[in-house]
Motif scaffolding. Structure first.
Motif, PDB file in Angstrom:
ATOM      1  N   ALA A 211       0.839  -1.134   0.177  1.00  0.00           N
ATOM      2  CA  ALA A 211      -0.024  -0.041   0.172  1.00  0.00           C
ATOM      3  C   ALA A 211       0.866   1.183   0.119  1.00  0.00           C
ATOM      4  CB  ALA A 211      -1.028  -0.085   1.171  1.00  0.00           C
ATOM      5  N   LYS A 212       0.458   2.333  -0.615  1.00  0.00           N
ATOM      6  CA  LYS A 212       1.137   3.607  -0.782  1.00  0.00           C
ATOM      7  C   LYS A 212       0.458   4.366   0.628  1.00  0.00           C
ATOM      8  CE  LYS A 212       1.478   4.114  -5.791  1.00  0.00           C
ATOM      9  NZ  LYS A 212       1.060   4.910  -6.855  1.00  0.00           N
ATOM     10  N   TYR A 213       1.391   5.047   1.246  1.00  0.00           N
ATOM     11  CA  TYR A 213       1.175   5.677   2.402  1.00  0.00           C
ATOM     12  C   TYR A 213       1.491   7.254   2.102  1.00  0.00           C
ATOM     13  CZ  TYR A 213       1.527   6.927   7.458  1.00  0.00           C
ATOM     14  OH  TYR A 213       1.320   7.562   8.488  1.00  0.00           O
ATOM     15  N   TYR A 214       0.111   7.904   2.363  1.00  0.00           N
ATOM     16  CA  TYR A 214       0.174   9.331   2.408  1.00  0.00           C
ATOM     17  C   TYR A 214      -0.038  10.064   3.657  1.00  0.00           C
ATOM     18  CZ  TYR A 214      -0.180   8.638  -2.753  1.00  0.00           C
ATOM     19  OH  TYR A 214       0.045   8.143  -4.203  1.00  0.00           O
ATOM     20  N   ASP A 215       0.991  11.053   3.867  1.00  0.00           N
ATOM     21  CA  ASP A 215       0.876  11.729   5.383  1.00  0.00           C
ATOM     22  C   ASP A 215       0.101  13.145   4.940  1.00  0.00           C
ATOM     23  OD1 ASP A 215       0.954  12.553   7.843  1.00  0.00           O
ATOM     24  OD2 ASP A 215       3.240  12.761   7.908  1.00  0.00           O
ATOM     25  N   VAL A 216      -1.129  13.489   5.114  1.00  0.00           N
ATOM     26  CA  VAL A 216      -1.706  14.558   4.984  1.00  0.00           C
ATOM     27  C   VAL A 216      -1.919  15.475   6.199  1.00  0.00           C
ATOM     28  CG1 VAL A 216      -4.006  15.502   4.023  1.00  0.00           C
ATOM     29  CG2 VAL A 216      -2.863  13.298   3.083  1.00  0.00           C
ATOM     30  N   HIS A 217      -1.743  16.811   5.936  1.00  0.00           N
ATOM     31  CA  HIS A 217      -1.940  17.771   7.185  1.00  0.00           C
ATOM     32  C   HIS A 217      -3.322  17.660   7.616  1.00  0.00           C
ATOM     33  CE1 HIS A 217      -1.863  21.482   9.484  1.00  0.00           C
ATOM     34  NE2 HIS A 217      -0.298  21.288   9.414  1.00  0.00           N
ATOM     35  N   PRO A 218      -3.643  17.772   8.855  1.00  0.00           N
ATOM     36  CA  PRO A 218      -4.994  17.615   9.129  1.00  0.00           C
ATOM     37  C   PRO A 218      -5.828  18.905   9.211  1.00  0.00           C
ATOM     38  CG  PRO A 218      -3.391  17.702  11.164  1.00  0.00           C
ATOM     39  CD  PRO A 218      -2.527  17.608  10.193  1.00  0.00           C
ATOM     40  N   ASP A 219      -4.953  20.092   9.357  1.00  0.00           N
ATOM     41  CA  ASP A 219      -5.757  21.348   9.169  1.00  0.00           C
ATOM     42  C   ASP A 219      -5.732  22.037   7.624  1.00  0.00           C
ATOM     43  OD1 ASP A 219      -6.181  21.531  11.527  1.00  0.00           O
ATOM     44  OD2 ASP A 219      -4.033  22.118  12.086  1.00  0.00           O
ATOM     45  N   ASN A 220      -4.738  21.605   7.054  1.00  0.00           N
ATOM     46  CA  ASN A 220      -4.592  22.321   5.518  1.00  0.00           C
ATOM     47  C   ASN A 220      -4.235  21.039   4.699  1.00  0.00           C
ATOM     48  OD1 ASN A 220      -4.986  25.344   5.883  1.00  0.00           O
ATOM     49  ND2 ASN A 220      -3.274  24.863   7.154  1.00  0.00           N
ATOM     50  N   PRO A 221      -5.037  20.131   4.234  1.00  0.00           N
ATOM     51  CA  PRO A 221      -4.706  18.862   3.595  1.00  0.00           C
ATOM     52  C   PRO A 221      -4.115  19.253   2.231  1.00  0.00           C
ATOM     53  CG  PRO A 221      -7.019  18.798   4.384  1.00  0.00           C
ATOM     54  CD  PRO A 221      -6.461  20.136   4.648  1.00  0.00           C
ATOM     55  N   GLN A 222      -3.290  18.557   1.801  1.00  0.00           N
ATOM     56  CA  GLN A 222      -2.464  18.882   0.482  1.00  0.00           C
ATOM     57  C   GLN A 222      -3.398  18.388  -0.586  1.00  0.00           C
ATOM     58  OE1 GLN A 222      -0.932  17.436   3.139  1.00  0.00           O
ATOM     59  NE2 GLN A 222       1.072  17.415   3.296  1.00  0.00           N
ATOM     60  N   ARG A 223      -3.861  19.346  -1.132  1.00  0.00           N
ATOM     61  CA  ARG A 223      -4.861  18.991  -2.488  1.00  0.00           C
ATOM     62  C   ARG A 223      -4.024  18.295  -3.476  1.00  0.00           C
ATOM     63  NH1 ARG A 223     -10.363  19.867  -2.465  1.00  0.00           N
ATOM     64  NH2 ARG A 223     -10.718  21.486  -0.585  1.00  0.00           N
ATOM     65  N   ARG A 224      -2.748  18.278  -3.772  1.00  0.00           N
ATOM     66  CA  ARG A 224      -1.980  17.545  -4.727  1.00  0.00           C
ATOM     67  C   ARG A 224      -2.181  15.969  -4.318  1.00  0.00           C
ATOM     68  NH1 ARG A 224       4.051  18.840  -7.167  1.00  0.00           N
ATOM     69  NH2 ARG A 224       4.176  17.018  -8.555  1.00  0.00           N
ATOM     70  N   THR A 225      -1.652  15.902  -2.970  1.00  0.00           N
ATOM     71  CA  THR A 225      -1.696  14.582  -2.476  1.00  0.00           C
ATOM     72  C   THR A 225      -3.185  13.624  -2.745  1.00  0.00           C
ATOM     73  OG1 THR A 225       0.091  15.039  -1.150  1.00  0.00           O
ATOM     74  CG2 THR A 225      -1.208  13.159  -0.549  1.00  0.00           C
ATOM     75  N   LEU A 226      -4.110  14.555  -2.263  1.00  0.00           N
ATOM     76  CA  LEU A 226      -5.479  14.015  -2.296  1.00  0.00           C
ATOM     77  C   LEU A 226      -5.807  13.795  -3.794  1.00  0.00           C
ATOM     78  CD1 LEU A 226      -7.199  15.901   0.820  1.00  0.00           C
ATOM     79  CD2 LEU A 226      -6.240  13.575   0.545  1.00  0.00           C
ATOM     80  N   GLY A 227      -5.357  14.569  -4.286  1.00  0.00           N
ATOM     81  CA  GLY A 227      -5.578  14.271  -6.128  1.00  0.00           C
ATOM     82  C   GLY A 227      -5.282  13.053  -6.664  1.00  0.00           C
ATOM     83  N   LYS A 228      -4.036  12.647  -6.006  1.00  0.00           N
ATOM     84  CA  LYS A 228      -3.516  11.207  -6.279  1.00  0.00           C
ATOM     85  C   LYS A 228      -4.269  10.322  -5.613  1.00  0.00           C
ATOM     86  CE  LYS A 228       1.457  12.897  -6.509  1.00  0.00           C
ATOM     87  NZ  LYS A 228       2.761  12.725  -5.485  1.00  0.00           N
ATOM     88  N   VAL A 229      -4.773  10.535  -4.494  1.00  0.00           N
ATOM     89  CA  VAL A 229      -5.582   9.295  -3.742  1.00  0.00           C
ATOM     90  C   VAL A 229      -6.942   9.414  -4.607  1.00  0.00           C
ATOM     91  CG1 VAL A 229      -6.863   9.033  -1.774  1.00  0.00           C
ATOM     92  CG2 VAL A 229      -4.686   9.873  -1.458  1.00  0.00           C
ATOM     93  N   ALA A 230      -7.447  10.659  -5.222  1.00  0.00           N
ATOM     94  CA  ALA A 230      -8.628  10.392  -6.106  1.00  0.00           C
ATOM     95  C   ALA A 230      -8.464   9.732  -7.211  1.00  0.00           C
ATOM     96  CB  ALA A 230      -9.262  11.987  -6.151  1.00  0.00           C
TER      97      ALA A 230
END
Length: 206
Positions: A2-21
């Motif tokens: 599994a790929k592991y993405y560490d995302v900021h709780p207050d300001n989630p990185q959109r680029r990272t979540l774009g990869k998840v989407a």
């Protein structure tokens, strides 16, 4: 693995979540944080992802999957709500509640309770979950990250990756996550029924 993405709780990185989407659109099964606890998630029409969740959790066909929605407009496309129920749910969202309601034809049959033709829906009060839903543009098919024969859900991203990386594709960790499953309220009958007492206050529906 599994790929592991560490995302900021207050300001989630959109680029990272774009990869998840993008991963979800390609058929990925993910673990992601919500205001109640971590959940499994896959795309709405992803038959394999749904089957994988059933297998990991050892669920039968009576299990209510949940459509995790970004907002009320999205939720209303997938369930039938009368005015009284609308007001009750509206007052409790976003929050740590799952509501069981009659499904519309927009919901794939494999997600429905076989007899009741109902489905669970919720709107989470969690920055990362909301940002991911915004990137995806549609609800996530979800189920609590609770493993067979265990009484409590897994609540640490690193532990989820360590234990489940052979069956998951992506783990999203933002540190900030609840530790208790949602309160489940069934609105499909004449009176609301508390199916599970959890993170949300059930007394408001009593």
């Amino acid at each position: 693995m599994a790929k592991y993405y560490d995302v900021h709780p207050d300001n989630p990185q959109r680029r990272t979540l774009g990869k998840v989407a993008d991963g979800l659109r390609a058929g990925a099964l993910i673990a992601y944080p919500t205001d109640s606890c971590f959940a499994f998630g896959c795309q709405l029409g992803e038959r394999d992802g749904i089957n994988r969740i059933r297998s990991i959790r050892d669920l039968d066909d009576r299990h209510h999957f949940t459509l995790v929605c970004q907002d009320f407009a999205q939720l209303g496309q997938f369930v039938q709500i009368d005015n009284d129920v609308f007001r009750a749910i509206k007052a409790a969202t976003p929050g740590s509640y799952t509501f069981i309601l009659p499904a519309t034809k927009e919901v794939p049959r494999r997600l429905l309770h076989p007899k009741k033709k109902t489905v669970g829906v919720r709107i989470p009060d969690h920055n990362t979950a909301q940002a991911l839903l915004d990137e995806l543009g549609e609800p996530l098919v979800s189920s609590t990250l609770l493993l067979p024969d265990e009484e409590e859900p897994l609540t640490q991203g690193w532990e989820i990756k360590e234990r489940l990386e052979h069956v998951l594709d992506i783990v999203v960790d933002s540190g900030d996550c609840g530790t208790e499953p949602t309160t489940v309220v069934d609105f499909s009958g004449a009176e609301p029924e508390i199916v599970r007492r959890g993170a949300g206050d059930p007394d408001r529906f009593g």
